[in-house]
Design an enzyme around this catalytic site. Structure first.
Site, short mmCIF file in Angstrom:
data_model
loop_
_atom_site.label_atom_id
_atom_site.label_comp_id
_atom_site.label_asym_id
_atom_site.label_seq_id
_atom_site.Cartn_x
_atom_site.Cartn_y
_atom_site.Cartn_z
N GLY A 13 -11.33 -8.35 20.41
CA GLY A 13 -11.72 -9.75 20.59
C GLY A 13 -13.06 -10.05 19.96
O GLY A 13 -13.91 -10.73 20.55
N GLY A 17 -17.25 -15.57 20.62
CA GLY A 17 -17.82 -15.33 21.94
C GLY A 17 -18.55 -14.02 22.08
O GLY A 17 -19.31 -13.59 21.20
N GLY A 19 -17.49 -10.88 22.09
CA GLY A 19 -17.16 -9.82 21.14
C GLY A 19 -17.91 -9.96 19.83
O GLY A 19 -18.42 -8.97 19.28
N SER A 146 -15.03 -8.77 35.10
CA SER A 146 -15.59 -10.04 35.58
C SER A 146 -15.94 -9.89 37.05
O SER A 146 -15.34 -9.08 37.77
CB SER A 146 -14.57 -11.17 35.41
OG SER A 146 -15.02 -12.36 36.02
N TYR A 169 -6.08 -14.47 36.04
CA TYR A 169 -7.21 -13.83 35.36
C TYR A 169 -7.95 -12.91 36.33
O TYR A 169 -8.25 -11.75 35.99
CB TYR A 169 -8.15 -14.92 34.83
CG TYR A 169 -9.51 -14.45 34.38
CD1 TYR A 169 -9.73 -14.00 33.08
CD2 TYR A 169 -10.59 -14.47 35.26
CE1 TYR A 169 -10.98 -13.57 32.67
CE2 TYR A 169 -11.85 -14.06 34.86
CZ TYR A 169 -12.04 -13.61 33.58
OH TYR A 169 -13.28 -13.18 33.18
#
Length: 291
Positions: A13, A17, A19, A146, A169
């Site tokens: 990724g 963002g 990554g 997260s 998520y």
């Protein structure tokens, strides 16, 4: 940086963002970066941007859609075939809550999309790259999780009832943390460490904005604690830990339930085709405080 001390790091990724920020930071430090993305144009554009700041660091790209486990395996095969070493793997790619959070989406193999991208794909990728990571030891796996974590319901793992994207998520991120603890215990004494972290709260990313949330901090706030887990020599022996940014913290209670972790890993191995797991693997407690 001395070429002999430069790390080779694969970042999933990496085209936007966090990554992208991690790739730019590591390349600027002189480390070699392997960039993963699922859009070829964005991937090449990011590679050119990173090369512009990289100096003598090498930048290479790998294209794959992590919502398709066949593509995940093909990418791992290519990495093993083309890279002489791999010092770190950063599993950063993510499917967030979504712009249409009540629309339940499926992966190429028919699994709930967030569970597939956020848990199954990094698990498959890590397992497939273990021979290279072990041969390159000391090596590190960093799973970007997260602080948003919700208990995995084994009666409805794929959230077929009462679906909502952020719930999916949060469940998938807890699954990632549980798998982190399991892999760390399994790989003890191999020279490969496995840790996970919450990099920062509500960073300014497309996923945060798409879900309708207001970003609170910039990307750089998440880059620093993530890069620390990749590079800090003081963390060389640290494994099986969950960090809230820079703090060694406690994850959701279910992550410390050995029976739940065992159920998750058995289910995960079955979902990814059986061969990815380690038959007879004992369920161990997380390596508490091991440094």
């Amino acid at each position: 940086m001395n070429p002999r001390t430069a790390l080779t790091v694969l970042i999933t990724g990496a085209t936007q963002g966090l990554g992208r920020g991690i790739a730019l930071d590591l390349a600027a430090r002189g480390h070699h970066v392997l960039l993963h993305g699922r859009d070829s144009e964005r991937l090449e554009a990011t590679a050119e941007e990173v090369r512009a700041t990289a100096g003598h660091a090498e930048v290479r790209t790998f294209l794959a859609d992590l919502a398709d486990l066949d593509q995940v395996r093909a990418m791992a095969d290519l990495v093993r075939a083309t890279e002489p070493r791999l010092d770190a793997l950063v599993n950063n790619a993510v499917a967030g809550g979504g712009a249409e959070p009540l629309r339940r989406e499926l992966s190429a193999q028919g699994h709930e999309l967030r569970f597939a991208v956020n848990h199954l794909a990094p698990y498959v990728l890590t397992r497939a790259l273990l021979p290279l990571l072990t041969a390159s030891a000391p090596a590190r796996v960093v799973n970007v999780a997260s602080i948003g974590q919700e208990r995995v319901d084994f009666d409805d793992v794929m959230l077929e009832e009462g679906y909502e994207g952020l719930r999916a998520y949060c469940r998938s991120k807890l699954a990632m943390i549980m798998a982190t603890f399991e892999l760390a215990a399994e790989l003890e004494d191999t020279g490969v460490t496995v840790n996970t972290l919450h990099p920062a709260h509500l960073m300014d990313t497309r996923g945060v904005r798409e879900y309708g949330l207001s970003p609170l901090v910039g990307i750089e706030e998440g880059v620093r604690p993530t890069v620390r887990l990749v590079t800090d020599p003081d963390l060389r022996g640290t494994t099986g830990r969950y960090f809230d940014r820079f703090t060694d913290a406690r994850a959701h209670d279910q992550a410390y339930d050995a029976e739940a972790r065992g159920r998750l890993m058995a289910l995960t191995d079955a979902l990814v085709g059986g061969g990815a797991g380690a038959p007879g693997r004992a369920v161990k407690e997380p390596a508490a405080g091991r440094r």
